[in-house]
Motif scaffolding. Structure first.
Motif, PDB file in Angstrom:
ATOM      1  N   ASN A  99       0.674  -1.339   0.234  1.00 33.64           N
ATOM      2  CA  ASN A  99       0.005  -0.003  -0.047  1.00 33.64           C
ATOM      3  C   ASN A  99       0.756   1.193  -0.074  1.00 33.64           C
ATOM      4  O   ASN A  99       0.536   2.248  -0.840  1.00 33.64           O
ATOM      5  CB  ASN A  99      -0.756   0.077   1.070  1.00 33.64           C
ATOM      6  N   GLN A 151      -1.612   2.852  -2.417  1.00 35.53           N
ATOM      7  CA  GLN A 151      -2.834   2.355  -2.385  1.00 35.53           C
ATOM      8  C   GLN A 151      -3.553   2.669  -1.168  1.00 35.53           C
ATOM      9  O   GLN A 151      -3.101   2.299  -0.107  1.00 35.53           O
ATOM     10  CB  GLN A 151      -2.638   0.838  -2.936  1.00 35.53           C
ATOM     11  N   THR A 179      -8.202  -2.420  -3.059  1.00 37.84           N
ATOM     12  CA  THR A 179      -7.662  -1.200  -2.871  1.00 37.84           C
ATOM     13  C   THR A 179      -7.722  -0.251  -4.182  1.00 37.84           C
ATOM     14  O   THR A 179      -8.113  -0.944  -5.206  1.00 37.84           O
ATOM     15  CB  THR A 179      -5.926  -1.335  -2.555  1.00 37.84           C
TER      16      THR A 179
END
Length: 345
Positions: free
Chosen positions: A93, A98, A106
């Motif tokens: 992430n 994300q 996501t």
């Protein structure tokens, strides 16, 4: 009447008796060395345990937390979840910027969110590091060259130079915040009307100027220690040979002060990569002045585990930079000192 003294006869050991001074080490000597090693281990054990508790345990704990999900509301169901294993999703992430989607999965983090600032904060951190360390190295070298000379009041100058470094960083940031105010002394001095903390590049230069003023004395102190290790006879011999000031600087000063210079640059680089309080107080991280450390602190308020992943990434970046300095740029003073010591034997 003087008596001529001949050489003192050396008493030879009896036949069959070992020469304790020139023969191989005996069992007793080996036992003494082994005993000293065990005693040294017992003396070092408390320090090693303390370092393990203070340094190793937090690092391992942060790494373990980084593989866990943060507790909170599930975007898909709206129900509270207690976290659980996340694998490498926290790292994915951050690196991919994300964020969790309402329907599950996501999506790309919207601009302005914490998840969408990772690469911008990384670039800002390296920008501050490169520019401030470059300025501090040049100015610190110049100050060290002046302080290394012999002149009246040298001790007073050395003490005065260290004042900015001795001031706490939070105090320094607040002082410069007053100076960079729209009606502050900086604009008054240059008859300017600059919003130093209100737009991107003036805010960045405000952080760079304040940090350079704060930590240049640190660089000067370390470089001065290296300059004082150079024998004065080397310079005197070069003057006799007709070397100019530039030749003495390039061929004598720079090579001999390089170990201390590289260590100073290494320490300052690692410190700049962790920059937090100065930009946080001056700008609050606004106008693209958010560093990785500021991003970690902001993320802690939203989720510890995701912040642990970001702090681990920051740690790996700093470790990689330190490895490059030590392995490829000659900042390994311990190894160089050992090689020098072997060469003198």
């Amino acid at each position: 009447m003087a008596t001529e003294l001949g050489p003192t006869p050396v008493k030879k050991p009896a036949s069959g008796a070992p020469d304790v001074h020139h023969g191989p080490k005996g069992v007793g000597e080996d036992n003494a060395i082994l005993s000293q090693g065990k005693w040294a281990s017992w003396l070092l054990a408390p320090t090693i345990i303390a370092l393990g508790i203070v340094i190793v345990y937090p690092i391992i704990s942060a790494i373990v937390m980084s593989f866990q999900k943060d507790a909170g509301l599930d975007p898909a169901t709206g129900l509270f979840t207690a976290g659980g294993p996340a694998g490498i999703q926290n790292y994915v992430n951050w690196l991919g910027q994300q964020c969790a989607a309402p329907g599950g999965g996501t999506v790309a983090c919207p601009p302005g969110t914490l998840g969408g600032q990772f690469w911008t904060a990384t670039g800002t951190t390296f920008l501050f590091t490169v520019i401030t360390v470059a300025f501090e190295t040049v100015l610190g070298f110049w100050m060290a060259m002046i302080m290394a000379r012999t002149f009246k009041g040298r001790s007073l100058v050395r003490a005065a130079v260290l004042v900015p470094w001795a001031i706490p960083t939070a105090v320094t940031a607040q002082l410069w915040l007053f100076m960079f105010d729209f009606n502050g002394i900086i604009n008054k001095l240059f008859n300017a009307s600059i919003l130093w903390t209100g737009s991107e590049w003036p805010a960045k230069w405000a952080v760079i100027i304040a940090d350079t003023w704060k930590t240049t004395p640190f660089m000067a102190l370390l470089i001065l220690a290296g300059l004082q290790m150079i024998p004065a006879e080397v310079y005197e011999a070069s003057k006799v040979d007709g070397a100019s000031a530039w030749q003495r600087f390039r061929l004598i000063t720079l090579p001999l002060v390089k170990p201390a210079l590289m260590v100073a640059i290494l320490f300052r680089t690692l410190d700049a990569l962790r920059m937090f309080d100065l930009p946080y107080i001056l700008t609050g991280g606004a106008n693209n002045t958010t560093t990785l450390s500021i991003l970690v602190i902001n993320q802690i308020r939203q989720g510890f585990n995701s912040a642990a992943a970001l702090s681990t990434i920051t740690f790996l970046i700093i470790f990689l930079v330190a490895f490059i300095f030590v392995r490829f740029l000659g900042a390994n003073v311990v190894e160089q000192s050992g090689a020098t010591g072997k060469g003198k034997k």
